[in-house]
Design a protein around this motif. Sequence first.
Motif, PDB file in Angstrom:
ATOM      1  N   UNK A  63      -3.586 -15.756  -2.914  1.00 38.28           N
ATOM      2  CA  UNK A  63      -3.146 -16.742  -3.907  1.00 38.28           C
ATOM      3  C   UNK A  63      -3.248 -16.160  -5.311  1.00 38.28           C
ATOM      4  N   UNK A  64      -2.472 -16.753  -6.226  1.00 37.47           N
ATOM      5  CA  UNK A  64      -2.350 -16.199  -7.581  1.00 37.47           C
ATOM      6  C   UNK A  64      -2.875 -17.151  -8.639  1.00 37.47           C
ATOM      7  N   UNK A  65      -3.228 -16.574  -9.785  1.00 39.52           N
ATOM      8  CA  UNK A  65      -3.791 -17.329 -10.908  1.00 39.52           C
ATOM      9  C   UNK A  65      -2.749 -17.692 -11.958  1.00 39.52           C
ATOM     10  N   UNK A  66      -1.729 -16.836 -12.127  1.00 43.92           N
ATOM     11  CA  UNK A  66      -0.719 -16.995 -13.178  1.00 43.92           C
ATOM     12  C   UNK A  66       0.375 -15.963 -12.922  1.00 43.92           C
ATOM     13  N   UNK A  67       1.271 -15.761 -13.879  1.00 43.57           N
ATOM     14  CA  UNK A  67       2.398 -14.860 -13.661  1.00 43.57           C
ATOM     15  C   UNK A  67       1.954 -13.423 -13.408  1.00 43.57           C
ATOM     16  N   UNK A  68       1.076 -12.879 -14.242  1.00 48.44           N
ATOM     17  CA  UNK A  68       0.621 -11.501 -14.035  1.00 48.44           C
ATOM     18  C   UNK A  68      -0.082 -11.349 -12.687  1.00 48.44           C
ATOM     19  N   UNK A  69      -0.856 -12.359 -12.321  1.00 51.14           N
ATOM     20  CA  UNK A  69      -1.539 -12.348 -11.023  1.00 51.14           C
ATOM     21  C   UNK A  69      -0.528 -12.383  -9.886  1.00 51.14           C
ATOM     22  N   UNK A  70       0.523 -13.191 -10.032  1.00 51.61           N
ATOM     23  CA  UNK A  70       1.574 -13.263  -9.014  1.00 51.61           C
ATOM     24  C   UNK A  70       2.256 -11.911  -8.851  1.00 51.61           C
ATOM     25  N   UNK A  71       2.539 -11.276  -9.974  1.00 50.21           N
ATOM     26  CA  UNK A  71       3.162  -9.942  -9.908  1.00 50.21           C
ATOM     27  C   UNK A  71       2.236  -8.941  -9.207  1.00 50.21           C
ATOM     28  N   UNK A  72       0.946  -9.023  -9.507  1.00 51.26           N
ATOM     29  CA  UNK A  72      -0.014  -8.109  -8.875  1.00 51.26           C
ATOM     30  C   UNK A  72      -0.081  -8.341  -7.364  1.00 51.26           C
ATOM     31  N   UNK A  73      -0.069  -9.598  -6.942  1.00 52.74           N
ATOM     32  CA  UNK A  73      -0.121  -9.886  -5.510  1.00 52.74           C
ATOM     33  C   UNK A  73       1.164  -9.467  -4.806  1.00 52.74           C
ATOM     34  N   UNK A  74       2.296  -9.555  -5.508  1.00 54.67           N
ATOM     35  CA  UNK A  74       3.546  -9.067  -4.919  1.00 54.67           C
ATOM     36  C   UNK A  74       3.473  -7.556  -4.708  1.00 54.67           C
ATOM     37  N   UNK A  75       2.933  -6.833  -5.688  1.00 55.17           N
ATOM     38  CA  UNK A  75       2.786  -5.372  -5.537  1.00 55.17           C
ATOM     39  C   UNK A  75       1.884  -5.042  -4.354  1.00 55.17           C
ATOM     40  N   UNK A  76       0.806  -5.798  -4.192  1.00 50.48           N
ATOM     41  CA  UNK A  76      -0.095  -5.573  -3.059  1.00 50.48           C
ATOM     42  C   UNK A  76       0.614  -5.856  -1.738  1.00 50.48           C
ATOM     43  N   UNK A  77       1.425  -6.919  -1.722  1.00 52.06           N
ATOM     44  CA  UNK A  77       2.154  -7.257  -0.504  1.00 52.06           C
ATOM     45  C   UNK A  77       3.154  -6.161  -0.140  1.00 52.06           C
ATOM     46  N   UNK A  78       3.748  -5.548  -1.142  1.00 57.17           N
ATOM     47  CA  UNK A  78       4.699  -4.462  -0.888  1.00 57.17           C
ATOM     48  C   UNK A  78       3.975  -3.205  -0.422  1.00 57.17           C
ATOM     49  N   UNK A  79       2.763  -3.025  -0.906  1.00 58.60           N
ATOM     50  CA  UNK A  79       1.967  -1.852  -0.521  1.00 58.60           C
ATOM     51  C   UNK A  79       1.332  -2.030   0.858  1.00 58.60           C
ATOM     52  N   UNK A  80       1.015  -3.295   1.195  1.00 59.88           N
ATOM     53  CA  UNK A  80       0.364  -3.596   2.478  1.00 59.88           C
ATOM     54  C   UNK A  80       1.184  -4.668   3.211  1.00 59.88           C
ATOM     55  N   UNK A  81       2.395  -4.306   3.663  1.00 64.33           N
ATOM     56  CA  UNK A  81       3.276  -5.310   4.289  1.00 64.33           C
ATOM     57  C   UNK A  81       2.656  -5.907   5.552  1.00 64.33           C
ATOM     58  N   UNK A  82       2.769  -7.219   5.662  1.00 65.58           N
ATOM     59  CA  UNK A  82       2.227  -7.919   6.814  1.00 65.58           C
ATOM     60  C   UNK A  82       0.762  -8.245   6.692  1.00 65.58           C
TER      61      UNK A  82
END
Length: 290
Positions: A63-82
């Motif tokens: 889960x995310x805290x704000x826009x920058x946090x959302x972007x960071x979690x998207x990067x993590x999801x792309x780095x660790x798919x699934x």
Amino acid sequence: MSDIKVRCALKWNSQTKLGLDLTTTRPAPLIDAHIHVDSYPPEQQKLLLASLADSSVQAVIAVSMHLDSSRANLRLAERYPGLVRPAFGFHPEQALPPQAELDLLFDWMDEHVQQMVAVGEVGLPYYNRLEASQSGSPFDLAPYIALLERFIQFASKHNKPIVLHAVYEDADIACDLLERHDVTQAHFHWFKGSAATTERMARNGYYVSFTPDLLYEEEIRSLATQYPSDQIMAETDGPWPFEGPFTGQQTHPRMTADVIRTYSKLTRQDEAAVRQLFYDNTRRLYSLSD
């Protein structure tokens, strides 16, 4: 016995009459239904995510805290798919940014809606409001309610589950908004509230998740024995630290195994069957595929 307990018992019985001996099969994987992965220091993020396979953790809902946090979690999801399944939103226990900044968040979420498993973490600022009240400071809740309704409308439009930070009387406001917009895929994380609100949430099909404080907090233990068994999950809310047997430990998704073990003891159910139940519930709400 209350209606909620009867429903819980009936649902559990329907799930265990499958003719399967779950104790002889490999235990179901773990899923942390609510964690702030991006809030761990970068090196700890890497170590934590690298250790999940050895801990039988299949996925985490980040889960995310704000826009920058959302972007960071998207990067993590792309780095660790699934493994990292991101949810985007704005945590309510912080000051609201300018409207233009919120608009940017919603525009960004629209662009990345196919990559998000849920809207979250969103909700209402119970603890900040309580602190303001205790200090005699004014607090305007109306803008937070308006923002929450906007997130609920987004979830409804895109048919996404919504992850809610809404406890005690704030949960009733959240329920009002969810009902107004016909949203049923709702996850109240680390929920605390009245019996009437709990009944309402269960009746509407909303999910709740239990943190490691299930091992030592009576309020949470009581909730766990009453809520319908097909609407429950396990979470850590990491990196939030816990007490009791977890004192001094870094919060880790493997602690969801302790949550499940404790729930199985509280309800006098087979641990392997309960582990499968929590796994199936989380995959169902978040539409997780292998």
